[in-house]
Write a protein that holds these residues in place. Structure first.
Motif, short mmCIF file in Angstrom:
data_model
loop_
_atom_site.label_atom_id
_atom_site.label_comp_id
_atom_site.label_asym_id
_atom_site.label_seq_id
_atom_site.Cartn_x
_atom_site.Cartn_y
_atom_site.Cartn_z
N VAL A 260 25.52 36.92 -20.56
CA VAL A 260 24.97 35.95 -18.90
C VAL A 260 26.39 34.68 -19.57
N LYS A 261 27.15 34.67 -21.32
CA LYS A 261 27.94 33.97 -21.56
C LYS A 261 28.74 34.54 -21.11
N GLY A 262 29.22 35.90 -20.78
CA GLY A 262 30.62 36.07 -20.12
C GLY A 262 30.68 35.24 -18.58
N LEU A 263 30.15 35.86 -17.94
CA LEU A 263 29.44 34.95 -16.48
C LEU A 263 30.02 33.69 -16.38
N SER A 264 29.45 32.74 -17.47
CA SER A 264 29.66 31.72 -17.18
C SER A 264 31.17 30.95 -17.56
N GLN A 265 31.91 31.29 -18.31
CA GLN A 265 33.08 31.47 -18.77
C GLN A 265 33.37 30.10 -19.61
N GLY A 266 32.54 29.39 -20.47
CA GLY A 266 32.16 29.05 -20.93
C GLY A 266 31.65 27.18 -20.30
N ASN A 267 31.18 27.71 -18.94
CA ASN A 267 30.93 26.47 -18.60
C ASN A 267 29.45 26.17 -18.69
N GLY A 268 28.74 26.51 -19.67
CA GLY A 268 26.98 26.11 -19.79
C GLY A 268 26.56 27.40 -19.19
N MET A 269 24.95 27.78 -19.54
CA MET A 269 24.91 28.88 -18.93
C MET A 269 23.93 28.65 -17.60
N GLY A 270 23.45 27.35 -17.62
CA GLY A 270 22.35 27.09 -17.04
C GLY A 270 22.26 27.63 -15.49
N VAL B 258 21.47 30.48 -5.40
CA VAL B 258 21.06 31.11 -6.78
C VAL B 258 20.46 33.21 -5.40
N LYS B 259 20.48 33.05 -4.25
CA LYS B 259 19.85 34.65 -4.24
C LYS B 259 21.24 36.10 -5.27
N ASP B 260 22.42 35.08 -4.03
CA ASP B 260 23.95 35.95 -5.16
C ASP B 260 23.69 36.31 -6.53
N ILE B 261 23.27 35.15 -6.67
CA ILE B 261 23.41 34.93 -8.94
C ILE B 261 22.15 36.06 -8.97
N LEU B 262 21.25 36.34 -8.90
CA LEU B 262 20.12 36.54 -9.07
C LEU B 262 20.45 38.52 -8.58
N VAL B 263 21.10 38.66 -7.34
CA VAL B 263 21.35 40.17 -6.65
C VAL B 263 22.29 40.50 -7.77
N ASP B 264 23.47 39.71 -8.06
CA ASP B 264 24.70 40.04 -8.77
C ASP B 264 23.94 40.39 -10.72
#
Ligand code: GLU
Length: 440
Positions: A386-396, A360-366
């Motif tokens: 954020v949708k772009g980051l999730s590449q269609g796999n859900g933004m959870g 989670v830390k890496d996600i937040l820093v990114d």
């Protein structure tokens, strides 16, 4: 106009039970539907409990729920002389007699008893329960005046109903046994017997009478918890009645138009706090936008935010997001705090679940890096990102940690709308802080 006269006859104790107020609601609707009169009788003979404060609580409850009554309030204690005159009448006609009794504390005194008929059946057609019958011989003679000379409930209740010319008695079915006795008193006095409608009890999820052990049982508690009177009224109405279709949220006019005592359910009504909460949310949605906005501003002021914290468009946007998701006005403090304060509390459960997780830390820093580059700080832009980051796999994996990092909680308004309202600077600072201090 009609000749129908009904009454609500509570014994004030300082707390108004939801079962009692439901009886008041049914009486009120019956009167308003039929064009009859709705009377209020305060059965205040228990002097220790029926204090002026207790009576005041009753009035406030009725006013809060919009239960207006016709004619002057009738106080039972003011009619004691009449109760005793009627007892003399019963003594003279042989329907009552005096007897010496020894009470539990060993004192001997003379009480007056009502003499039950010794044969025949006592019958009535209950508007809710249908035909009711009981053999007279199964009911013993009962006291109507205590040894201290004070009239007992049965005689006071019946005489007041005669004096108030009550045509229909709608009350809880804990009174059914009393009704068999009361009918005999009416008859002994040659008075017309009113029609009865006995309402089934409100029960808990286990089918037992709903009591304070099951949750809030008194109207005042719901008021304090931020329930709207219209929601409580509507919910209690549905506990034992429905309009015959699937409508649940009804205006007062619709209720008056549609309510029929004959359609009240015979079976016990199960209290469902979740449904009441839902109902409250439905009524919060109906609060006019301007009125809701002033409630939000009030709550914001309590959190230290001045009226110019947002411009009017900003307040409107916030309210538009918050209003449909608010179930209780009291919750506004919690749902608004993250917008107006930086030192809000973090829900430890949400932190454990969403932040204290590997990666989670890496996600937040990114996210801090990516959000820093955003020039148009709006909900749709952020969502796209954020949708772009999730590449269609859900933004959870992004949405949940962000929410907890910026608001301290696991729920609330739409996340991207929340970020727009917070602004770029606060969002970045909070994401960074969560990455530094909480996330793994
Ligand atoms: N005071 C009684 C009660 O609250 C009156 C019942 C009635 O006749 O409606 O239970």
């Amino acid at each position: 106009m009609s000749d129908i006269r009904v009454r609500f006859a509570p014994s004030p104790t300082g707390k108004v039970h939801i079962g009692n107020i439901r009886a008041a609601i049914y009486n009120w609707l019956f009167a308003r539907h039929t064009g009859g009169k709705f009377l209020l009788r305060v059965e205040d003979t228990d002097l220790e409990r029926s204090t002026p404060e207790a009576i005041q609580v009753l009035f406030e409850c009725m006013e809060w729920l919009g239960l207006d009554y016709d004619e002057e309030v009738f106080y039972q204690t003011k009619n004691v002389k009449r109760h005793l005159e009627v007892v003399d009448q019963l003594l003279a006609s042989g329907h009552a007699y005096k007897v010496e009794k020894t009470s539990r504390d060993g004192k001997t005194g003379v009480v007056t008893m009502f003499k039950m008929p010794k044969e025949g059946t006592i019958e009535f057609d209950d508007i809710v329960k249908g035909h009711m019958a009981k053999k007279a011989e199964d009911i013993q003679d009962f006291a109507i005046v205590r040894s201290d000379g004070s009239p007992i409930f049965h005689i006071a209740n019946v005489v007041d109903d005669i004096d108030q010319k009550v045509t229909h008695i709608i009350r809880g079915d804990d009174h059914v046994e009393n009704t068999f006795k009361h009918i005999c008193i009416f008859k002994a006095l040659g008075a017309p017997v009113p029609q009865y409608g006995h309402l089934s009890m409100i029960v808990n999820q286990q089918g037992k009478p709903y009591s304070k052990r099951d949750g809030a049982a008194f109207v005042g508690e719901y008021r304090e918890q931020g329930y709207l009177p219209e929601a409580l009224f509507n919910y209690l109405l549905l506990l034992g009645w429905n309009p015959g279709d699937d409508r649940e949220v009804l205006t007062r006019e619709e209720m008056i138009k549609l309510f029929e005592l004959e359609k009240v359910h015979v079976t016990a009504a199960m209290f469902d706090p979740k449904k009441l909460a839902w109902m409250n949310g439905e009524y919060i949605k109906k609060i006019p936008a301007e009125a809701f906005k002033s409630k939000v501003k009030e709550a914001a002021a309590k959190l230290g935010a001045s009226a110019d914290f947002y411009d009017e468009a900003g307040w409107d946007y916030l309210c538009g997001q918050i209003q449909p998701r608010t179930k209780f006005l009291n919750d506004l403090d919690t749902s608004l705090v993250c917008f107006f304060k930086d030192d809000f509390e973090f829900d430890p459960k949400a932190v454990d679940k969403r932040l204290k997780k590997e990666g989670v830390k890496d996600i937040l820093v990114d996210l801090v890096a990516r959000f820093s580059a955003v020039s148009e700080w709006t909900a749709p832009t952020l969502e796209e990102l954020v949708k772009g980051l999730s590449q269609g796999n859900g933004m959870g994996p992004w949405v949940h940690p962000i929410r907890v990092a910026v608001s301290g909680r696991g729920e609330g308004i739409g996340l991207f709308e929340m970020l727009q309202l917070l602004g770029k600077e606060k969002t970045l600072a909070r994401l960074q802080k969560a990455a530094d201090t909480m996330a793994l």
